[in-house]
Design an enzyme around this catalytic site. Structure first.
Site, PDB file in Angstrom:
ATOM      1  N   TRP A 143       1.180  -1.016   8.802  1.00 23.14           N
ATOM      2  CA  TRP A 143       2.318  -0.218   9.121  1.00 23.14           C
ATOM      3  C   TRP A 143       3.012  -0.413  10.184  1.00 23.14           C
ATOM      4  CZ3 TRP A 143       0.350   4.028   6.883  1.00 23.14           C
ATOM      5  CH2 TRP A 143       1.492   5.358   6.822  1.00 23.14           C
TER       6      TRP A 143
ATOM      7  N   HIS B 181      -8.621   0.263   9.940  1.00 23.73           N
ATOM      8  CA  HIS B 181      -7.349   0.890  10.250  1.00 23.73           C
ATOM      9  C   HIS B 181      -7.567   0.607  11.902  1.00 23.73           C
ATOM     10  CE1 HIS B 181      -6.352   3.795   7.074  1.00 23.73           C
ATOM     11  NE2 HIS B 181      -6.793   2.302   6.978  1.00 23.73           N
TER      12      HIS B 181
ATOM     13  N   GLU C   4      -4.718  -1.338   7.607  1.00 25.40           N
ATOM     14  CA  GLU C   4      -3.493  -0.238   8.383  1.00 25.40           C
ATOM     15  C   GLU C   4      -3.773  -1.231   9.910  1.00 25.40           C
ATOM     16  OE1 GLU C   4      -2.503   3.112   9.225  1.00 25.40           O
ATOM     17  OE2 GLU C   4      -2.763   4.031   7.037  1.00 25.40           O
TER      18      GLU C   4
ATOM     19  N   ARG D  78       1.107  -0.729  -0.449  1.00 23.41           N
ATOM     20  CA  ARG D  78      -0.208   0.334  -0.339  1.00 23.41           C
ATOM     21  C   ARG D  78       1.113   1.300   0.220  1.00 23.41           C
ATOM     22  NH1 ARG D  78      -3.039   2.971   4.405  1.00 23.41           N
ATOM     23  NH2 ARG D  78      -4.612   3.863   4.067  1.00 23.41           N
TER      24      ARG D  78
ATOM     25  N   TYR E 129      -5.997  -0.370  15.499  1.00 24.91           N
ATOM     26  CA  TYR E 129      -4.733   0.463  16.145  1.00 24.91           C
ATOM     27  C   TYR E 129      -4.936   0.374  17.771  1.00 24.91           C
ATOM     28  CZ  TYR E 129      -2.142   2.090  12.633  1.00 24.91           C
ATOM     29  OH  TYR E 129      -1.987   2.123  11.071  1.00 24.91           O
TER      30      TYR E 129
ATOM     31  N   ASN F 191      -6.887   8.515   2.570  1.00 22.63           N
ATOM     32  CA  ASN F 191      -7.078   7.399   4.050  1.00 22.63           C
ATOM     33  C   ASN F 191      -7.596   8.517   5.004  1.00 22.63           C
ATOM     34  OD1 ASN F 191      -4.645   6.186   5.082  1.00 22.63           O
ATOM     35  ND2 ASN F 191      -4.032   8.265   6.160  1.00 22.63           N
ATOM     36  N   GLU F 192      -8.232   7.418   5.843  1.00 24.26           N
ATOM     37  CA  GLU F 192      -8.467   7.975   7.617  1.00 24.26           C
ATOM     38  C   GLU F 192      -9.588   9.075   7.070  1.00 24.26           C
ATOM     39  OE1 GLU F 192      -5.453   7.987   9.479  1.00 24.26           O
ATOM     40  OE2 GLU F 192      -5.503   6.247   9.835  1.00 24.26           O
TER      41      GLU F 192
END
Length: 442
Positions: free
Chosen positions: A276, A218, A247, A75, A220, A151-152
């Site tokens: 990531w 994503h 991610e 990516r 996290y 992205n985001e």
């Protein structure tokens, strides 16, 4: 009369078949149910990492390095102007590098990151304009390129705006003739903790006339427990919505993503994942290749490429490139080449990988001897008052100046001559001499 009825029946059957046939681009990567498949119908599961090309455009060797480490997808971070813009010729070169290294290329526009909360962020509509400006180099690459629109694209301020903005972006892409597999990121800086993407997924997927959009989460700190990961993924699987983990980082402390569950669940469900990131982070904890050096993988790099459910164990090359499973690379030579490993047991080497006033980052590599081991313990004693403040990849404790590190659950078993590593952050005053380390095998 019978011929007329027969013809009518055949026409009716043909009509039904026409309408129930899957709608997707005639060629190229496309969605089929919850899967991503190639033009020939072969399922393709993304196993790769993110590469911050827009800030490190000179690191073109990273594409070959990422492939050599086992990835089938990369990516690639691009910008249309929030940072130094990536031109059509530069993007063409990125695509060529992906193809030369037999990896599927997910191109993402990073300009939209945190819109609504970050004043510098672009809208999704502006991101689509960027892709329209690149159409000349993207058309015809549908077998090789996935377009991650933005992205985001929404921060934590009014995440509800994501649905209409994403629907409009998808429709604008299709109106302008793009046939590619599209990827759309969640709001809340990609983590969807208010469940806007989860609760509006069907609306977004329905907006694509090609039925060729995959959703991207994503993961996290919001996903720091196994339960949170499993619950989220279950919802998408139970509803038949296509999803990738676009991610994620790793658990360098207990507040971070439970990457072990994430990897195991992704493999169990055949979900694509893209970690990531390769290198270049401001926070070096998330770097996989220290200093972009493929022979100097961090603990995170070793884990995602070489660990259980990692890239090397689960990646399969896209069939358009021949569908070859990457051959395992040879283990990197130990830095302590002057000290041969024992016939049994293990050795360890200590290195300072980054240092700043009052603080530093360290890494310890553990190498098994000529026989396999089932666990290891590394110890060292600081002579200059240094202290370990945080660690990942090992259970690290301190008693005075003596530090003891025991393997994590996933990196204790090593085959003969195999290597693993763990990392840590520390503090220092005055000097930061490298201590001697010892390793004992279980």
């Amino acid at each position: 009369m019978k011929r007329t009825i027969g013809a009518a029946v055949l026409a009716a059957i043909a009509s039904v078949l026409f309408f129930v046939a899957p709608a997707y681009a005639a060629t190229g990567l496309h969605v089929s149910g919850t899967d991503i498949v190639e033009a020939n119908g072969q399922k393709f599961v993304m196993r790769g990492v993110n590469h911050m090309h827009t800030w490190y455009a000179g690191q073109t060797g990273s594409f070959a390095d990422i492939k050599a480490a086992g990835a089938n997808t990369v990516r690639v971070v691009l910008s249309g102007g929030r940072w130094t813009a990536n031109s059509a010729s530069d993007v063409q070169n990125v695509i060529d590098l992906c193809k030369a290294n037999k990896m599927i290329c997910v191109l993402e526009n990073h300009d939209t990151t945190g819109y609504g909360e970050d004043a510098a962020a672009y809208t999704l509509d502006q991101a689509v304009d960027y892709w329209i400006g690149l159409k000349s180099v993207l058309t015809g690459q549908e077998d090789y390129v996935v377009i991650n629109i933005g992205n985001e694209p929404i921060g934590n301020t009014n995440p509800g705006q994501w649905t209409a903005a994403t629907v409009a972006a998808i429709q604008k892409m299709r109106t302008n003739g793009f046939q590619h597999l599209l990827m759309v990121d969640a709001p809340n800086w990609g983590q969807d903790w208010q469940y806007t993407m989860r609760d509006n997924a069907q609306t977004v997927l329905n907006a694509d006339t090609q039925k060729n959009t995959v959703l991207s989460i994503h993961m996290y700190a919001v996903f720091n427990t196994a339960a949170s990961i499993v619950d989220y993924l279950d919802t998408f699987e139970n509803n038949g919505w296509p999803l990738v983990i676009g991610e994620f980082g790793w658990r360098f402390d207990s507040s971070q993503v439970d990457h072990e569950t994430l990897l195991a669940e992704a493999v169990k469900r055949d979900l694509g994942y893209l970690g990531w990131s390769w290198a270049g982070n401001t926070d070096p904890v998330l770097d996989m290749a220290i200093g972009f050096d493929p022979d100097n993988l961090s603990t995170w790099g070793e884990r995602i490429f070489n660990g259980a459910n990692g890239i090397k164990a689960t990646a399969r090359e896209a069939s358009i490139f021949g569908g070859v499973q990457p051959s395992p690379s040879s283990p990197s030579p130990s830095p302590s080449v002057s000290t041969p490993p024992p016939s049994s047991g293990c050795t360890a080497s200590y290195a300072v990988t980054g240092q700043w006033q009052g603080g530093f980052q360290g890494e310890v590599k553990v190498t098994a001897g000529s026989a396999a081991i089932n666990g290891w313990t590394v110890t060292w004693t600081y002579a200059n008052g240094q202290k370990v403040t945080n660690a990942w990849g090992a259970d690290v404790t301190s008693s005075g100046s003596t530090v003891t590190a025991r393997n994590a659950a996933w990196n204790g078993k090593l085959s003969a001559a195999a290597t693993t590593s763990f990392g840590f952050l520390g503090s220092w005053t005055g000097s930061n001499a490298v201590p001697s380390v010892t390793c004992a095998a279980a």
